[in-house]
Design a protein around this motif. Structure first.
Motif, PDB file in Angstrom:
ATOM      1  N   ALA A 153      32.938 -41.189  23.201  1.00 57.26           N
ATOM      2  CA  ALA A 153      32.888 -40.028  24.110  1.00 57.26           C
ATOM      3  C   ALA A 153      34.231 -39.305  24.124  1.00 57.26           C
ATOM      4  O   ALA A 153      34.286 -38.067  24.094  1.00 57.26           O
ATOM      5  CB  ALA A 153      32.515 -40.490  25.517  1.00 57.26           C
ATOM      6  N   ALA A 154      35.327 -40.090  24.157  1.00 56.96           N
ATOM      7  CA  ALA A 154      36.657 -39.465  24.158  1.00 56.96           C
ATOM      8  C   ALA A 154      36.904 -38.745  22.834  1.00 56.96           C
ATOM      9  O   ALA A 154      37.502 -37.666  22.797  1.00 56.96           O
ATOM     10  CB  ALA A 154      37.729 -40.543  24.376  1.00 56.96           C
ATOM     11  N   PHE A 155      36.420 -39.323  21.730  1.00 59.20           N
ATOM     12  CA  PHE A 155      36.571 -38.685  20.421  1.00 59.20           C
ATOM     13  C   PHE A 155      35.859 -37.329  20.420  1.00 59.20           C
ATOM     14  O   PHE A 155      36.426 -36.312  20.033  1.00 59.20           O
ATOM     15  CB  PHE A 155      35.999 -39.588  19.317  1.00 59.20           C
ATOM     16  N   ARG A 156      34.605 -37.345  20.879  1.00 54.32           N
ATOM     17  CA  ARG A 156      33.831 -36.087  20.890  1.00 54.32           C
ATOM     18  C   ARG A 156      34.510 -35.035  21.752  1.00 54.32           C
ATOM     19  O   ARG A 156      34.614 -33.871  21.376  1.00 54.32           O
ATOM     20  CB  ARG A 156      32.409 -36.354  21.404  1.00 54.32           C
ATOM     21  N   ALA A 157      34.987 -35.453  22.938  1.00 61.44           N
ATOM     22  CA  ALA A 157      35.623 -34.492  23.853  1.00 61.44           C
ATOM     23  C   ALA A 157      36.894 -33.923  23.220  1.00 61.44           C
ATOM     24  O   ALA A 157      37.163 -32.717  23.294  1.00 61.44           O
ATOM     25  CB  ALA A 157      35.942 -35.173  25.184  1.00 61.44           C
ATOM     26  N   SER A 158      37.682 -34.791  22.558  1.00 63.75           N
ATOM     27  CA  SER A 158      38.927 -34.292  21.965  1.00 63.75           C
ATOM     28  C   SER A 158      38.631 -33.387  20.761  1.00 63.75           C
ATOM     29  O   SER A 158      39.355 -32.432  20.499  1.00 63.75           O
ATOM     30  CB  SER A 158      39.865 -35.442  21.590  1.00 63.75           C
ATOM     31  N   ALA A 159      37.539 -33.685  20.034  1.00 61.18           N
ATOM     32  CA  ALA A 159      37.149 -32.815  18.912  1.00 61.18           C
ATOM     33  C   ALA A 159      36.746 -31.443  19.438  1.00 61.18           C
ATOM     34  O   ALA A 159      37.152 -30.402  18.893  1.00 61.18           O
ATOM     35  CB  ALA A 159      36.003 -33.454  18.132  1.00 61.18           C
ATOM     36  N   ASP A 160      35.969 -31.422  20.525  1.00 60.66           N
ATOM     37  CA  ASP A 160      35.553 -30.139  21.117  1.00 60.66           C
ATOM     38  C   ASP A 160      36.765 -29.323  21.551  1.00 60.66           C
ATOM     39  O   ASP A 160      36.836 -28.111  21.326  1.00 60.66           O
ATOM     40  CB  ASP A 160      34.648 -30.377  22.337  1.00 60.66           C
ATOM     41  N   THR A 161      37.746 -30.002  22.195  1.00 65.59           N
ATOM     42  CA  THR A 161      38.938 -29.291  22.673  1.00 65.59           C
ATOM     43  C   THR A 161      39.737 -28.739  21.495  1.00 65.59           C
ATOM     44  O   THR A 161      40.179 -27.582  21.508  1.00 65.59           O
ATOM     45  CB  THR A 161      39.828 -30.261  23.494  1.00 65.59           C
ATOM     46  N   LEU A 162      39.915 -29.571  20.475  1.00 66.26           N
ATOM     47  CA  LEU A 162      40.679 -29.130  19.298  1.00 66.26           C
ATOM     48  C   LEU A 162      40.039 -27.879  18.691  1.00 66.26           C
ATOM     49  O   LEU A 162      40.728 -26.882  18.403  1.00 66.26           O
ATOM     50  CB  LEU A 162      40.710 -30.255  18.253  1.00 66.26           C
ATOM     51  N   VAL A 163      38.721 -27.932  18.510  1.00 66.18           N
ATOM     52  CA  VAL A 163      38.035 -26.801  17.873  1.00 66.18           C
ATOM     53  C   VAL A 163      38.098 -25.562  18.777  1.00 66.18           C
ATOM     54  O   VAL A 163      38.423 -24.464  18.310  1.00 66.18           O
ATOM     55  CB  VAL A 163      36.567 -27.185  17.544  1.00 66.18           C
ATOM     56  N   SER A 164      37.812 -25.735  20.056  1.00 66.78           N
ATOM     57  CA  SER A 164      37.794 -24.567  20.969  1.00 66.78           C
ATOM     58  C   SER A 164      39.166 -23.910  21.073  1.00 66.78           C
ATOM     59  O   SER A 164      39.263 -22.690  21.137  1.00 66.78           O
ATOM     60  CB  SER A 164      37.361 -24.967  22.377  1.00 66.78           C
ATOM     61  N   CYS A 165      40.221 -24.737  21.122  1.00 66.45           N
ATOM     62  CA  CYS A 165      41.562 -24.163  21.368  1.00 66.45           C
ATOM     63  C   CYS A 165      42.255 -23.725  20.090  1.00 66.45           C
ATOM     64  O   CYS A 165      43.023 -22.770  20.098  1.00 66.45           O
ATOM     65  CB  CYS A 165      42.466 -25.177  22.072  1.00 66.45           C
ATOM     66  N   HIS A 166      42.032 -24.426  18.970  1.00 63.77           N
ATOM     67  CA  HIS A 166      42.885 -24.182  17.799  1.00 63.77           C
ATOM     68  C   HIS A 166      42.147 -23.702  16.559  1.00 63.77           C
ATOM     69  O   HIS A 166      42.778 -23.321  15.586  1.00 63.77           O
ATOM     70  CB  HIS A 166      43.679 -25.446  17.462  1.00 63.77           C
ATOM     71  N   ILE A 167      40.825 -23.742  16.562  1.00 62.96           N
ATOM     72  CA  ILE A 167      40.082 -23.284  15.367  1.00 62.96           C
ATOM     73  C   ILE A 167      39.202 -22.079  15.704  1.00 62.96           C
ATOM     74  O   ILE A 167      39.318 -21.025  15.065  1.00 62.96           O
ATOM     75  CB  ILE A 167      39.250 -24.451  14.763  1.00 62.96           C
ATOM     76  N   ALA A 168      38.351 -22.226  16.730  1.00 64.56           N
ATOM     77  CA  ALA A 168      37.410 -21.142  17.067  1.00 64.56           C
ATOM     78  C   ALA A 168      38.099 -19.790  17.300  1.00 64.56           C
ATOM     79  O   ALA A 168      37.559 -18.749  16.876  1.00 64.56           O
ATOM     80  CB  ALA A 168      36.568 -21.540  18.280  1.00 64.56           C
ATOM     81  N   PRO A 169      39.283 -19.749  17.941  1.00 63.14           N
ATOM     82  CA  PRO A 169      39.889 -18.426  18.174  1.00 63.14           C
ATOM     83  C   PRO A 169      40.219 -17.667  16.877  1.00 63.14           C
ATOM     84  O   PRO A 169      40.439 -16.458  16.926  1.00 63.14           O
ATOM     85  CB  PRO A 169      41.182 -18.765  18.943  1.00 63.14           C
ATOM     86  N   HIS A 170      40.252 -18.359  15.734  1.00 58.40           N
ATOM     87  CA  HIS A 170      40.594 -17.687  14.467  1.00 58.40           C
ATOM     88  C   HIS A 170      39.370 -17.333  13.627  1.00 58.40           C
ATOM     89  O   HIS A 170      39.499 -16.724  12.569  1.00 58.40           O
ATOM     90  CB  HIS A 170      41.509 -18.594  13.632  1.00 58.40           C
ATOM     91  N   LEU A 171      38.181 -17.741  14.097  1.00 60.94           N
ATOM     92  CA  LEU A 171      36.998 -17.586  13.244  1.00 60.94           C
ATOM     93  C   LEU A 171      36.702 -16.129  12.897  1.00 60.94           C
ATOM     94  O   LEU A 171      36.362 -15.810  11.759  1.00 60.94           O
ATOM     95  CB  LEU A 171      35.775 -18.216  13.926  1.00 60.94           C
ATOM     96  N   THR A 172      36.845 -15.254  13.873  1.00 61.93           N
ATOM     97  CA  THR A 172      36.533 -13.843  13.616  1.00 61.93           C
ATOM     98  C   THR A 172      37.414 -13.307  12.497  1.00 61.93           C
ATOM     99  O   THR A 172      36.934 -12.657  11.559  1.00 61.93           O
ATOM    100  CB  THR A 172      36.754 -13.010  14.899  1.00 61.93           C
ATOM    101  N   GLU A 173      38.706 -13.623  12.612  1.00 61.79           N
ATOM    102  CA  GLU A 173      39.660 -13.142  11.607  1.00 61.79           C
ATOM    103  C   GLU A 173      39.346 -13.760  10.231  1.00 61.79           C
ATOM    104  O   GLU A 173      39.339 -13.058   9.207  1.00 61.79           O
ATOM    105  CB  GLU A 173      41.054 -13.568  12.081  1.00 61.79           C
ATOM    106  N   TRP A 174      39.050 -15.067  10.202  1.00 70.34           N
ATOM    107  CA  TRP A 174      38.785 -15.726   8.919  1.00 70.34           C
ATOM    108  C   TRP A 174      37.498 -15.202   8.286  1.00 70.34           C
ATOM    109  O   TRP A 174      37.427 -15.024   7.073  1.00 70.34           O
ATOM    110  CB  TRP A 174      38.712 -17.245   9.108  1.00 70.34           C
ATOM    111  N   GLU A 175      36.474 -14.975   9.110  1.00 68.66           N
ATOM    112  CA  GLU A 175      35.220 -14.428   8.562  1.00 68.66           C
ATOM    113  C   GLU A 175      35.459 -13.040   7.967  1.00 68.66           C
ATOM    114  O   GLU A 175      34.902 -12.682   6.937  1.00 68.66           O
ATOM    115  CB  GLU A 175      34.150 -14.305   9.671  1.00 68.66           C
ATOM    116  N   ALA A 176      36.307 -12.260   8.641  1.00 68.91           N
ATOM    117  CA  ALA A 176      36.517 -10.873   8.211  1.00 68.91           C
ATOM    118  C   ALA A 176      37.459 -10.774   7.020  1.00 68.91           C
ATOM    119  O   ALA A 176      37.305  -9.897   6.167  1.00 68.91           O
ATOM    120  CB  ALA A 176      37.068 -10.049   9.374  1.00 68.91           C
ATOM    121  N   ASN A 177      38.435 -11.695   6.944  1.00 68.05           N
ATOM    122  CA  ASN A 177      39.504 -11.517   5.955  1.00 68.05           C
ATOM    123  C   ASN A 177      39.426 -12.455   4.759  1.00 68.05           C
ATOM    124  O   ASN A 177      40.433 -12.717   4.116  1.00 68.05           O
ATOM    125  CB  ASN A 177      40.874 -11.667   6.624  1.00 68.05           C
TER     126      ASN A 177
END
Ligand SMILES: Cc1cc2nc3c(=O)[nH]c(=O)nc-3n(C[C@H](O)[C@H](O)[C@H](O)COP(=O)(O)OP(=O)(O)OC[C@H]3O[C@@H](n4cnc5c(N)ncnc54)[C@H](O)[C@@H]3O)c2cc1C
Length: 397
Positions: free
Chosen positions: A12-36
């Motif tokens: 459970a802690a692994f899943r929660a930390s994976a969600d946080t990592l993706v939401s804070c450090h990966i997802a915010p860049h998706l729009t730019e990566w998809e476009a560029n």
């Protein structure tokens, strides 16, 4: 920038930390990566610092030894944002390149490449497909390596290679013996800064948040020990890692379908329509069933009982199922499905693009299906059922 490590104290802690990592450090860049044109080195840097590449690697090789089930949990966290390119990029490194290196690499090769791959400071690509085809490797591989005084001279072209434009090292499939059929193919470790290596970006119809490239190799001079394992064993090495790759891809693909169903269900007009709700419910049941099969297959894999048939079955089913569901979700959503960004709530656009390439990514649907059928005819299904009776039950994370 502080990147939190993935937590390993409980699933459970692994899943929660994976969600946080993706939401804070990966997802915010998706729009730019998809476009560029795809993710930058930053993705690998973040993933490496968090420990993503260490997850399935044995402790004795510097990993966390958590197995494929934990990796699948991470892939699901990434794919929940419905942009499959990031998962594809990370999967190539974690579930194809590193298993090839770990399974067949010499001590020197592992010593050189494993630490930077694990910490995300180096990036790999696996260059198999050529302009003449990617399915019938034994007959279509024209990239050619000849022995020379210095070692090997390698020439040829590879295309549609995930991560190639940002890679430090390519694992290149080449012919080393024209008369030896499947035993005439060899993998070479090729640093991308070697003279004669040229990589150019390709824009693909889907998985746009991963970088894809075309590689030209012109008389590249490689040392003797650039060979992965022994010459002639590439097809054996590849067969060993394909199940892991296909299970990992299927996890991301099915999570994308689930995410699209949920985004579609959240639309007020869809929620008001009984017919639409019934369709979504049917799709969710199909995703749930496929995921249950996948989880059982991953569990068998982690227990050492995984086989090619499991992986080929789920890869065949998940690709076609997700194509059908994502297209169905777009139909129910209407014009709004065709605009927006990955980060935008409810957007289906990246997923709609991604499902188009599922027909070939990780092996064409037809060849993977035919491989499964051949295994079934050879009696593998019966063997698998018997084996699973002897394995302990329990769902992975
Ligand atoms: C976004 C993206 C990323 C990719 N990343 C990589 C990568 O990192 N490394 C890499 O090496 N490759 C990569 N590929 C290439 C991919 O692996 C190939 O597209 C795939 O293996 C199929 O090869 P092909 O496209 O050359 O099709 P071909 O081999 O030319 O086949 C074309 C079609 O013919 C049919 N077909 C072929 N053989 C058979 C058969 N025996 N029976 C029935 N039907 C058949 C199938 O429908 C198939 O799709 C990537 C592709 C895409 C789109």
């Amino acid at each position: 920038m502080i990147i939190p490590s993935l937590r390993t104290d409980s699933p459970a802690a692994f899943r929660a930390s994976a969600d946080t990592l993706v939401s804070c450090h990966i997802a915010p860049h998706l729009t730019e990566w998809e476009a560029n044109g795809g993710a930058t080195r930053r993705l690998f840097n973040v993933a490496g610092r968090a420990g993503v590449f260490r997850v399935p690697v044995p402790v004795s090789d510097g990993g966390l030894g958590l197995g494929l089930a934990h990796s699948v949990a991470f892939i699901r966290a990434v794919s929940r944002h419905a942009a499959g390119g990031v998962a594809a990029s990370l999967c190539v490194q974690t579930h194809v390149a590193m298993p090839l290196l770990l399974g067949a690499g010499s001590d020197r090769q592992k010593h050189t490449w494993l630490p930077p791959l694990l910490n995300g400071s180096a990036i790999t690509a696996v260059a198999i497909t050529e302009p003449t085809g990617g399915s019938d490797l034994v007959n279509s591989t024209a990239t050619w390596a000849v022995r020379a005084e210095e070692g090997w001279i390698l020439s040829g072209e590879k295309t549609f290679i995930t991560n190639a434009p940002i890679a430090d090292c390519l694992l290149v499939l080449a012919r080393t013996d024209r008369g030896a059929g499947a035993l005439g193919l060899t993998f070479f470790l090729v640093p991308t800064d070697l003279p004669g290596v040229e990589v150019r970006d390709l824009r693909t119809a889907g998985l746009r948040s991963s970088r894809t490239g075309h590689v030209r190799l012109t008389r590249c001079v490689l040392p003797q020990d650039a060979v992965l394992g022994r010459p002639g064993l590439a097809m054996v090495q590849l067969a060993r890692v394909l199940p892991e790759e296909r299970l990992a891809i299927s996890a991301g693909v099915l999570e994308c379908a689930r995410c699209c169903v949920e985004r579609t269900a959240a639309r007020p007009a869809v929620a008001r329509s009984q017919t639409a709700r019934a369709e979504l419910a049917r799709w969710l049941v199909e995703v749930e069933a496929a995921e249950a099969f996948l989880d059982a297959a991953v569990h068998r894999f982690d227990q050492g009982g995984g086989d090619r048939l499991d992986a080929d079955l789920i890869k065949t089913v998940s690709a076609r199922l997700t194509q059908r569901i994502v297209n169905g979700c777009a139909r129910l959503t209407g014009t709004d499905a065709f605009v927006g960004s990955p980060a935008g709530e409810g957007s289906l656009l990246p997923a709609l693009r991604d499902v188009r390439v599922l027909s070939v990514f990780g092996g064409s649907c037809e060849t993977v299906r035919d491989s499964a059928a051949a295994e079934i005819l050879r009696g593998a299904a019966t063997r698998r059922q018997t084996d699973s009776l002897s394995l302990a039950g329990g769902r992975p994370v």
